[in-house]
Scaffold this motif. Sequence first.
Motif, short mmCIF file in Angstrom:
data_model
loop_
_atom_site.label_atom_id
_atom_site.label_comp_id
_atom_site.label_asym_id
_atom_site.label_seq_id
_atom_site.Cartn_x
_atom_site.Cartn_y
_atom_site.Cartn_z
N UNK A 1 47.30 34.67 39.82
CA UNK A 1 46.88 35.94 41.05
C UNK A 1 45.95 35.45 41.78
N UNK A 2 46.53 34.87 43.03
CA UNK A 2 45.58 34.19 43.86
C UNK A 2 46.40 34.52 45.21
N UNK A 3 45.36 34.51 46.46
CA UNK A 3 46.21 34.91 47.62
C UNK A 3 46.43 33.48 48.25
N UNK B 1 51.33 36.62 47.34
CA UNK B 1 50.70 36.36 46.09
C UNK B 1 51.29 35.07 45.66
N UNK B 2 50.35 34.45 44.71
CA UNK B 2 50.65 33.03 44.26
C UNK B 2 52.08 33.28 43.50
N UNK C 1 34.15 34.03 37.85
CA UNK C 1 34.80 35.21 37.04
C UNK C 1 36.17 35.18 36.93
N UNK C 2 36.88 34.72 37.77
CA UNK C 2 38.37 34.79 37.27
C UNK C 2 38.93 33.42 36.97
N UNK C 3 38.15 32.18 37.42
CA UNK C 3 38.92 31.12 36.72
C UNK C 3 39.95 30.47 37.78
N UNK D 1 37.93 44.44 44.21
CA UNK D 1 38.62 45.59 44.81
C UNK D 1 40.03 45.18 45.11
N UNK D 2 40.52 44.08 44.64
CA UNK D 2 41.88 43.55 45.15
C UNK D 2 42.17 42.89 46.41
N UNK D 3 40.95 42.93 47.26
CA UNK D 3 40.98 42.63 48.71
C UNK D 3 40.79 40.82 48.55
#
Length: 194
Positions: A106-108, A101-102, A62-64, A25-27
């Motif tokens: 796409x990492x927090x 964001x990175x 899943x996202x690598x 969900x993007x969190x």
Amino acid sequence: MKTSTAISNRFCPQTLFLYGTYRDDGTPNFGLFCWFSYVWDDGLGIMACIGGEKLTKDLIRKNKVFSANLVSESLLPLADHYGHTSGYQSEKMKLIPDIVPGNVLNVPVVVESPWTYELEVVREIPWGESDVFLCKIRNVMTDGYYDDETVPFDERLRKASPVLTTRGTYYSLSGKNLGAWGTPQQSLRRLSTE
Ligand SMILES: Cc1cc2nc3c(=O)[nH]c(=O)nc-3n(C[C@H](O)[C@H](O)[C@H](O)COP(=O)(O)O)c2cc1C
């Protein structure tokens, strides 16, 4: 005199990292990890060992991609909470640090962490009850202060104040006991009930 002793890493403290991933969900989700070290192929890379089944592992598979945020002393209570609460429990991420964001993946990225790797998984190796993830470092994010070569490195390292761990206890860089695993998070509970 040197003698044999039980197999352990008790005198080999490790630095701690918050691995950051995004849920569907993007969190963001964060877990606390210390089985982390470096490898070399055509540049500096990282190996991360993740045991058992946990949300961080599901999302990395899943996202690598994931972030590895060095845990400083100021981040320890939150990090301790993330290390003792499963991502499968819905209330885990009620407390979220400031993130950005990175710059590359796409990492927090945890703003308060002095040193953050943006990591891309290139290989997963099943290893008994664990899995080892070999990663390329796609970017490092830090505050300009830590890159300022005019400030003596010792001074910058002390300011970064990385937390070390061994034998179920957290330590400062200078060897000060910062509490047993599970205790720093208690200050968060006090804050949330005040
Ligand atoms: C100090 C500390 C270090 C940890 N290091 C690791 C580690 O290196 N590998 C691992 O699989 N779990 C490690 N854990 C356990 C995870 O942090 C824990 O399973 C957490 O709930 C994972 O979060 P998640 O469920 O959101 O993925 C550690 C826990 C603590 C308290």
